[in-house]
Structures are given as C-alpha cells and as structure tokens.
Write a protein that holds these residues in place. Structure first.
Motif, PDB file in Angstrom:
ATOM      1  N   GLU A  38     -13.023  23.515  19.224  1.00 32.68           N
ATOM      2  CA  GLU A  38     -12.152  23.966  20.318  1.00 32.68           C
ATOM      3  C   GLU A  38     -12.789  25.129  21.081  1.00 32.68           C
ATOM      4  N   VAL A  39     -13.553  25.958  20.388  1.00 35.50           N
ATOM      5  CA  VAL A  39     -14.256  27.062  21.048  1.00 35.50           C
ATOM      6  C   VAL A  39     -15.285  26.489  22.022  1.00 35.50           C
ATOM      7  N   VAL A  40     -16.014  25.482  21.563  1.00 37.82           N
ATOM      8  CA  VAL A  40     -17.021  24.831  22.411  1.00 37.82           C
ATOM      9  C   VAL A  40     -16.337  24.123  23.589  1.00 37.82           C
ATOM     10  N   ALA A  41     -15.188  23.492  23.324  1.00 39.34           N
ATOM     11  CA  ALA A  41     -14.440  22.815  24.398  1.00 39.34           C
ATOM     12  C   ALA A  41     -13.966  23.818  25.442  1.00 39.34           C
ATOM     13  N   ALA A  42     -13.515  24.984  24.983  1.00 44.84           N
ATOM     14  CA  ALA A  42     -13.087  26.026  25.932  1.00 44.84           C
ATOM     15  C   ALA A  42     -14.277  26.480  26.760  1.00 44.84           C
ATOM     16  N   TRP A  43     -15.429  26.633  26.121  1.00 43.63           N
ATOM     17  CA  TRP A  43     -16.603  27.083  26.852  1.00 43.63           C
ATOM     18  C   TRP A  43     -17.071  26.062  27.880  1.00 43.63           C
ATOM     19  N   LYS A  44     -16.839  24.762  27.608  1.00 43.18           N
ATOM     20  CA  LYS A  44     -17.207  23.731  28.598  1.00 43.18           C
ATOM     21  C   LYS A  44     -16.462  23.973  29.906  1.00 43.18           C
ATOM     22  N   ILE A  45     -15.208  24.403  29.796  1.00 47.03           N
ATOM     23  CA  ILE A  45     -14.451  24.751  31.012  1.00 47.03           C
ATOM     24  C   ILE A  45     -15.173  25.885  31.730  1.00 47.03           C
ATOM     25  N   GLY A  46     -15.576  26.896  30.967  1.00 45.91           N
ATOM     26  CA  GLY A  46     -16.277  28.043  31.547  1.00 45.91           C
ATOM     27  C   GLY A  46     -17.572  27.663  32.225  1.00 45.91           C
ATOM     28  N   GLN A  47     -18.313  26.758  31.611  1.00 46.56           N
ATOM     29  CA  GLN A  47     -19.576  26.313  32.220  1.00 46.56           C
ATOM     30  C   GLN A  47     -19.318  25.640  33.568  1.00 46.56           C
ATOM     31  N   LYS A  48     -18.288  24.831  33.611  1.00 47.66           N
ATOM     32  CA  LYS A  48     -17.959  24.132  34.866  1.00 47.66           C
ATOM     33  C   LYS A  48     -17.473  25.124  35.926  1.00 47.66           C
TER      34      LYS A  48
END
Length: 197
Positions: A75-85
């Motif tokens: 979930e931490v990685v999934a949250a960061w994917k939002i940040g990358q976008k």
C-alpha cells in the motif's frame, strides 16, 4: 506508538490535517529517540501530503522510508505511484494509480476524498486552460468514462458537439464588486449639481 491522533483525523474525515498530524507525531517520536516501527502509517502520511497538494514533502518522506517497509507494504508503494504520477503531471495516470489498488479500510475514505478533490482540481485546470477539448481527452483528465465525463461537464454548463466529439468549455463569469467610496460619490453629486446650475 500512539497513533490515535491519526486515527481520529481519519475518522473525522479531516483529511486536510492528516499530513500535519503525521508530521507532528513523527517529530514527537524522533525527539524521544524512538525508532519508527513497521506500523507507522506511511501510506496515510503520503496520501495526506497529496491531499494538500504537497508533493515535495511526499518525495522527502518517500526517500526516508526504509527499503524493508517498501518491500513489505504494497500500500505504501501504491500510494507512492500516485505521487509519481502527480510529480510528472500524468493526469490520467493519477486516476489509474488511485483506482489500480485495493486500498485498506483505513485508507479508503482518504483515497476517495483525494480522488474527488483531484477531479475538481482537473476540472479547474481544464476551465482555465481550454476553450474546447475532445471527449476522450476530457475523460482522461477527469479519470472517468467518456459518458460520465461528458455528463459531468454538461451539468456544469459546457456544451457538447456529438458529431465532432468536441466539448466547448463554459468560462465562468468573473464577478467584480464595485465599491463606492461615499466621499467620491458626494463630490460627483456636487460636480453634477454645479454643472446643472
């Protein structure tokens, strides 16, 4: 570690306060020399930054998260994917990252609220940047199906040309308040009176 203040902010749907609550709690923990445990709400913390449109702080937090946490907590990685976008201005990708993960019960409301807020931000961006836009582009920006995106903007007064698949943006009228200074009004009245007599 007492995370009750974070849980309370989530329960009250005070999503605009999540990042600050997490920051303050992190400072308290650090000041005591206590190590962060695996139960630190990194995903919630990242999502809190995105909610208040603070990608720089989110990037800093991401860099401080231990690799072991990133490996164990998808979930931490999934949250960061939002940040990358967000960071790369991949507007459609933000929606994809939001909807591309099955969020925990703890994060669901925050993610849903961010999704709504982000859609409103994209609408405002379209409003200020476009006079016309294609329906497929509109759907990408708003993270909706073409039909839903069309319905969304038509409800806001935009017009659709079904033949050309183009949407015409309805610019909002700028409201200006006129403030009348009573002394200026008095002088104008005296001047007009003087001209007439």
């Amino acid at each position: 570690m007492d995370l009750s203040s974070v849980k309370e902010a989530l329960a009250e749907k005070s999503f605009d306060k999540i990042a600050d609550v997490c920051d303050n709690l992190m400072l308290q923990v650090a000041s005591k020399g206590t190590a962060f445990h695996d139960d630190w709400p990194y995903a919630i913390h990242l999502l809190g930054y995105f909610y208040v449109d603070d990608c720089d702080s989110a990037r800093f937090l991401w860099k401080t998260i231990p690799s072991s946490i990133k490996e164990k907590k998808p979930e931490v990685v999934a949250a960061w994917k939002i940040g990358q976008k967000l960071w790369t201005h991949d507007y459609a990708g933000v929606h994809g990252a939001i909807h591309g993960y099955d969020w925990s019960q703890e994060a669901k409301d925050l993610v849903a609220a961010f999704s709504d807020l982000y859609t409103k931000r994209m609408f405002q961006l379209l409003l200020s940047a476009y006079s016309t836009i294609t329906i497929p582009e509109l759907a990408l920006f708003l993270g909706m199906t073409e039909d839903d995106a069309t319905t969304y903007v038509v409800e806001k007064g935009w017009t659709v040309d079904a033949t050309s698949q183009m949407v015409t943006v309805k610019k909002q009228a700028v409201k200006r308040e006129q403030k009348v200074d009573s002394s200026k009004l008095q002088r104008l009245t005296e001047y007009v009176f003087h001209l007439e007599h």
